[in-house]
Design a protein around this motif. Structure first.
Motif, PDB file in Angstrom:
ATOM      1  N   ALA A 104      67.749  -5.459  48.714  1.00  0.00           N
ATOM      2  CA  ALA A 104      67.660  -5.894  48.526  1.00  0.00           C
ATOM      3  C   ALA A 104      65.597  -6.695  48.432  1.00  0.00           C
ATOM      4  O   ALA A 104      64.582  -5.721  48.371  1.00  0.00           O
ATOM      5  CB  ALA A 104      68.076  -7.142  48.997  1.00  0.00           C
ATOM      6  N   LEU A 105      65.497  -6.769  47.022  1.00  0.00           N
ATOM      7  CA  LEU A 105      64.000  -7.360  46.495  1.00  0.00           C
ATOM      8  C   LEU A 105      63.199  -8.373  46.313  1.00  0.00           C
ATOM      9  O   LEU A 105      64.320  -9.541  45.958  1.00  0.00           O
ATOM     10  CB  LEU A 105      64.257  -6.436  44.892  1.00  0.00           C
ATOM     11  CG  LEU A 105      64.307  -5.199  45.348  1.00  0.00           C
ATOM     12  CD1 LEU A 105      63.568  -4.308  43.359  1.00  0.00           C
ATOM     13  CD2 LEU A 105      62.807  -4.146  45.966  1.00  0.00           C
ATOM     14  N   VAL A 106      62.197  -8.659  46.704  1.00  0.00           N
ATOM     15  CA  VAL A 106      61.904 -10.013  47.231  1.00  0.00           C
ATOM     16  C   VAL A 106      59.927  -9.850  46.853  1.00  0.00           C
ATOM     17  O   VAL A 106      59.617  -9.051  47.347  1.00  0.00           O
ATOM     18  CB  VAL A 106      61.737 -11.087  48.491  1.00  0.00           C
ATOM     19  CG1 VAL A 106      61.452 -12.090  48.501  1.00  0.00           C
ATOM     20  CG2 VAL A 106      63.566 -11.258  48.716  1.00  0.00           C
ATOM     21  N   LEU A 143      64.309 -11.363  38.947  1.00  0.00           N
ATOM     22  CA  LEU A 143      63.677 -10.869  40.669  1.00  0.00           C
ATOM     23  C   LEU A 143      63.932 -12.102  41.689  1.00  0.00           C
ATOM     24  O   LEU A 143      63.330 -13.331  41.463  1.00  0.00           O
ATOM     25  CB  LEU A 143      62.868 -10.362  40.472  1.00  0.00           C
ATOM     26  CG  LEU A 143      61.641  -9.134  41.584  1.00  0.00           C
ATOM     27  CD1 LEU A 143      63.368  -8.852  42.207  1.00  0.00           C
ATOM     28  CD2 LEU A 143      60.741  -9.424  41.503  1.00  0.00           C
ATOM     29  N   SER A 144      64.881 -12.169  42.784  1.00  0.00           N
ATOM     30  CA  SER A 144      64.434 -13.307  43.032  1.00  0.00           C
ATOM     31  C   SER A 144      63.114 -13.276  44.400  1.00  0.00           C
ATOM     32  O   SER A 144      61.877 -12.277  44.024  1.00  0.00           O
ATOM     33  CB  SER A 144      65.113 -13.264  45.187  1.00  0.00           C
ATOM     34  OG  SER A 144      66.061 -13.137  44.608  1.00  0.00           O
ATOM     35  N   SER A 145      62.238 -14.345  44.185  1.00  0.00           N
ATOM     36  CA  SER A 145      60.894 -14.265  44.747  1.00  0.00           C
ATOM     37  C   SER A 145      60.277 -15.888  45.258  1.00  0.00           C
ATOM     38  O   SER A 145      61.165 -16.449  45.501  1.00  0.00           O
ATOM     39  CB  SER A 145      60.383 -14.875  43.019  1.00  0.00           C
ATOM     40  OG  SER A 145      58.983 -14.299  42.665  1.00  0.00           O
ATOM     41  N   SER A 149      69.446 -12.548  41.392  1.00  0.00           N
ATOM     42  CA  SER A 149      70.285 -11.823  41.387  1.00  0.00           C
ATOM     43  C   SER A 149      69.697 -10.304  41.998  1.00  0.00           C
ATOM     44  O   SER A 149      70.914  -9.481  42.835  1.00  0.00           O
ATOM     45  CB  SER A 149      71.031 -10.857  41.050  1.00  0.00           C
ATOM     46  OG  SER A 149      70.005 -11.172  39.349  1.00  0.00           O
ATOM     47  N   SER A 150      68.715 -10.357  42.765  1.00  0.00           N
ATOM     48  CA  SER A 150      67.664  -8.878  43.451  1.00  0.00           C
ATOM     49  C   SER A 150      68.518  -9.548  44.872  1.00  0.00           C
ATOM     50  O   SER A 150      67.728  -8.467  45.707  1.00  0.00           O
ATOM     51  CB  SER A 150      66.918  -9.265  43.062  1.00  0.00           C
ATOM     52  OG  SER A 150      65.978  -9.929  43.346  1.00  0.00           O
ATOM     53  N   CYS A 151      68.958 -10.394  45.286  1.00  0.00           N
ATOM     54  CA  CYS A 151      69.499 -10.093  47.088  1.00  0.00           C
ATOM     55  C   CYS A 151      70.734 -10.972  47.017  1.00  0.00           C
ATOM     56  O   CYS A 151      71.460 -11.246  46.032  1.00  0.00           O
ATOM     57  CB  CYS A 151      68.336 -11.798  47.521  1.00  0.00           C
ATOM     58  SG  CYS A 151      67.064 -11.097  48.071  1.00  0.00           S
TER      59      CYS A 151
END
Length: 82
Positions: free
Chosen positions: A22-24, A39-41, A80-82
């Motif tokens: 998972a990327l934030v 990207l989740s942020s 969608s990155s998490c």
């Protein structure tokens, strides 16, 4: 390395996002919002912070001398990155 670079590097190594990792990112910039990136942020609300800082700097010129404490809480924007 920013979140978009990290996303690309992760994919080059054969890892899947979010299945394997998972990327934030931080700042919720325009790149994080692109459909290909998604990207989740963390959104730190930079414009609001700037408005409040300008108001605090201008308040003595407007005759106000009271001290203030402002808190602008960040928000997590899940994509969608998490």
């Amino acid at each position: 390395m920013d979140g978009v670079d990290l996303l690309g590097a992760t994919r080059k190594r054969g890892l899947r996002v979010p299945e394997d990792l998972a990327l934030v990112s931080y700042d919720n910039n325009a790149m994080a919002r692109l459909p290909m990136v998604d990207l989740s942020s963390v959104d730190r609300h930079g414009e609001e912070i700037g408005r409040r800082a300008a108001a605090a700097l201008l308040s003595p010129l407007e005759g106000r001398r009271e001290a203030s404490h402002d808190l602008v809480a960040p928000d997590l924007v899940l994509r969608s990155s998490c």
